[in-house]
Every structure is written in structure tokens, then in C-alpha cells.
Design an enzyme around this catalytic site. Sequence first.
Site, short mmCIF file in Angstrom:
data_model
loop_
_atom_site.label_atom_id
_atom_site.label_comp_id
_atom_site.label_asym_id
_atom_site.label_seq_id
_atom_site.Cartn_x
_atom_site.Cartn_y
_atom_site.Cartn_z
N CYS A 1 0.94 -1.14 -0.02
CA CYS A 1 -0.15 0.04 -0.01
C CYS A 1 0.88 1.29 -0.05
O CYS A 1 0.29 2.38 -0.09
CB CYS A 1 -0.96 0.11 1.29
SG CYS A 1 -1.63 -1.52 1.45
N HIS B 1 -4.89 7.54 5.01
CA HIS B 1 -4.69 6.34 4.46
C HIS B 1 -6.21 5.63 4.67
O HIS B 1 -6.68 4.94 3.68
CB HIS B 1 -3.75 5.40 5.22
CG HIS B 1 -3.36 4.17 4.42
ND1 HIS B 1 -3.06 3.97 3.25
CD2 HIS B 1 -3.52 2.85 4.88
CE1 HIS B 1 -2.79 2.92 2.77
NE2 HIS B 1 -3.12 1.94 3.94
N GLU C 1 -3.55 4.84 12.73
CA GLU C 1 -3.35 6.15 11.80
C GLU C 1 -3.82 7.45 12.52
O GLU C 1 -3.10 8.54 12.59
CB GLU C 1 -3.95 5.80 10.48
CG GLU C 1 -3.89 7.06 9.69
CD GLU C 1 -4.90 7.09 8.61
OE1 GLU C 1 -4.96 7.97 7.92
OE2 GLU C 1 -5.48 6.09 8.18
N LYS D 1 -10.26 6.45 -0.07
CA LYS D 1 -10.53 5.17 -0.21
C LYS D 1 -12.06 4.71 -0.12
O LYS D 1 -12.46 3.89 -0.69
CB LYS D 1 -9.85 4.14 0.47
CG LYS D 1 -8.30 4.06 0.28
CD LYS D 1 -7.45 3.29 1.04
CE LYS D 1 -5.82 3.44 0.83
NZ LYS D 1 -5.46 4.56 1.24
N HIS E 1 -9.41 0.55 -1.83
CA HIS E 1 -8.10 0.38 -1.86
C HIS E 1 -7.34 -0.17 -2.97
O HIS E 1 -7.45 -1.30 -3.23
CB HIS E 1 -7.87 -0.39 -0.46
CG HIS E 1 -6.45 -0.31 -0.04
ND1 HIS E 1 -5.45 0.28 -0.50
CD2 HIS E 1 -5.77 -0.86 1.23
CE1 HIS E 1 -4.41 0.18 0.04
NE2 HIS E 1 -4.58 -0.32 1.23
N PHE F 1 1.39 -3.35 4.81
CA PHE F 1 1.85 -4.55 5.36
C PHE F 1 3.47 -4.39 5.71
O PHE F 1 4.12 -4.07 4.79
CB PHE F 1 1.45 -5.66 4.30
CG PHE F 1 0.04 -6.10 4.74
CD1 PHE F 1 -0.84 -5.48 5.59
CD2 PHE F 1 -0.68 -7.40 4.27
CE1 PHE F 1 -2.09 -5.95 5.76
CE2 PHE F 1 -1.65 -7.80 4.15
CZ PHE F 1 -2.46 -6.94 4.99
#
Length: 407
Positions: free
Chosen positions: A164, A301, A312, A330, A335, A395
Site C-alpha cells: 500500500c 490512508h 493512523e 478510499k 483500496h 503490510f
Amino acid sequence: MRRVVITGMGGVTALGENWADIRGQMERGETAIRYMKDWERFHGINTRLAAPIPDFTGADHYPRKKTRTMGQVAKMAVYASECALRDAGLIEDTVITNGRTGIAYGSSFGSPGPVIAFAELMTDGASKTLNAASYIQMMSHTAAVNIGLFFGVTGRVIPTSSACTSGSQGIGYAYEAIRWGKADVMIAGGGEELDVTEAAVFDTLYATSTRNDRPHTSPRPYDRDRDGLVIGEGAVTLILEERERALARGAKIHAEIVGFACNSDGNHVTQPQASTMQQALEMALEDAALAPEAVGFVSGHGTATEWGDIAETQATRDALRRAVPIHSLKSYFGHSLGACGAMEAWLGIEMMNADWFVPTANLENIDERCAELDYLMGMPRKIETEYLMSNNFAFGGINTSLIFKRI
């Protein structure tokens, strides 16, 4: 250190390929989330939601000799780069081929389709579809390589395959390459093509939305009633250029990049850490030589996963020390993994320049565990700001933060 500006922007998204069309749909509250009927045959996953690009035809005019090494993600990335180079007025400039232009571009993966050819070879002992282009289409740096081949780029290539944060790392590393004199122009961004395997990755973690009968109500970043993310696709390219060079040729400048930071949690592959997220944001502020109060808007995000949203927002609040305005795009595009960092940078710059920011779609009841921020809800808002921060997290605990300055 040299200053870095953005002179070209172009992209392919599930809501269109130009800012006017995309803005119009978001202004009407429309999102790209759809029920994927052709996923009904996959019994191993629970989600049936995605944000597909309905009819991408941008690469249809490319000759077969150019496209034989391209899967869908590479085609979208090359087309987005062509649009951005035209916007920058550099499509026929000799700087592209003289070694002073480089590429920093990423995707989570290449095109999943060719994987079948290798799987057939391993399971059946032979493959009917394996050919010389299979690996080139599949490899994680296929977008960067195909951009270079298509435009004849001979400068450095920085592949950024980091899930991401692929797109935001691409922009950040391109910024650093120009800043430190390693290039004069950089083609930067990220792309991803939609495939059920990507949804399956998150489905196995129980992180996908299953509002299959109500696609227009999902995803719901920062909302207490969220139930997971929705996968999307697209490709976005920014053309970065050394500021004095851009000014000398009379280029249109969309924004200046003034700060970038990247770090890692060093803790867990899928559980984000607010403390190291906060450090990344603070490092970006330090890189830009800015006080926290200078940032007037944050493009978050916002994946609509429980611990991601919470960590976040805590990091954002602690780094910026106030309830700064924030949204998550998003909620409109899903995403898009490797593309999201570049897509959110592009649209964030367009909104900053227009003094107009959209709310997070479907955000109705803020999760009380999320930090106190000024979450945009309901209607677009007029906000004038000189600095925009765009954050992405991936990730592996990879954290990125970009800061853009309005021109």
C-alpha cells in the site's frame, strides 16, 4: 539540495481519467464500489465488493510490439505516464532519453494472470500458456520496466513494490533522486490491477467488507460501523522536475514537494503501530522544515479496517498536535493498493489548488476509539491551505508521509 516540483499529473481511476470528471462524481456523492457478479463462483472468499475500472481502453492504440510485455497494470501505468508527460510538456523532450530522467514506480504485484502458466508447469509438468513474456508481465517491477521501455528512459529505475506504500514510496524516492542531483526529471507513481486474489489476501484476515447487498454503503473509514476494506485498481503518474529547470522552460507547476519520510514498525507484519506512524509524520515535517500547525489538511490512508484506522488517527493527532481536517479517498475508490499513494497525492493536490475537499464517503458515526480530528463528513468543504500532508501505511509496517506545498 535542489527543490522539486510537480509539472505533470495523469491517471486512470475507477471514477475517470481527468480531474473534472472525478470531481463531478465525488461532488454528487458517487463512489466506484460495485458488486462483482463474476466473483460468485469463488466460494472461498466472503466479499463480493470491489472498485473496478469499467472500460480501460487507453492502451488500445499502442502497437503490439510495445504491449507484448505488458499485463493490465503495466498498460495502465504506461498510459498514465503518457498523460502525465503530455501534461508536463515533456512527451518529446530529449531529457527523457538522455540519462537525466529516471523512474520510481511501484505495484504490489504484477499481473496475476501469468502466474497460472507457472502453476500449470509445476502441477501438470507442462504449460500451454507459458511464454517469453509471462514473467515480465508478472514481476513486481513490471510497471517501472515497461514505462522505461515504452519511452526510452535511460536513467535510474527505482522499483517500489511495498504493497500500500508502493505509490507514495515511488514519489518520495523520485523526490530524493532529484533533490540530491541524481536526476533532473523523474516519472513517479504506482499502479494496481484488480484481481480476486487481492481480495482473497484480505479476506483470509477477515479484513474485507461483506456488505455485498449494499455496495454503496462501503467502505466506511473511521466509522464505528465499518466492516472492512474494498479492493480497487488504477494507476497514477506524477512528473517530478528540478524547480529551476521547470521555471526556465516556463512549465506549469502543480505543486512543490517539500517533505518526505519513510520508516518501518519493526514489530508485526499486519498490526500497525501508532508510535512509528507518528515518527514518520514527524520526520516528514522535519524534512520540510515545517511546524505541525503549517499542515492545513491531511489525506489519510483510511482503509476502514479497525486497528488501521485507530492507529493512523492516533498518530496523526499526536504528530500534528491538533484536530486537523482529514478525509480518506478510499471511501470512493476502494483500496487500490500499489496505486493509492499516487492517486491520493494527485487528487489531494487538485483539491488543495481548488480550495475544495470532499468528505469521507459513508462516514456517519466516528469511532470513539479514533483520535480527535476534524473528520470531513457529509458535504465538501472549502479549505484554504498552503501545505497538504498525504500519508500511507503498508503490510510489513511500512509508513510513508509526503508533504506538498501549494504554488
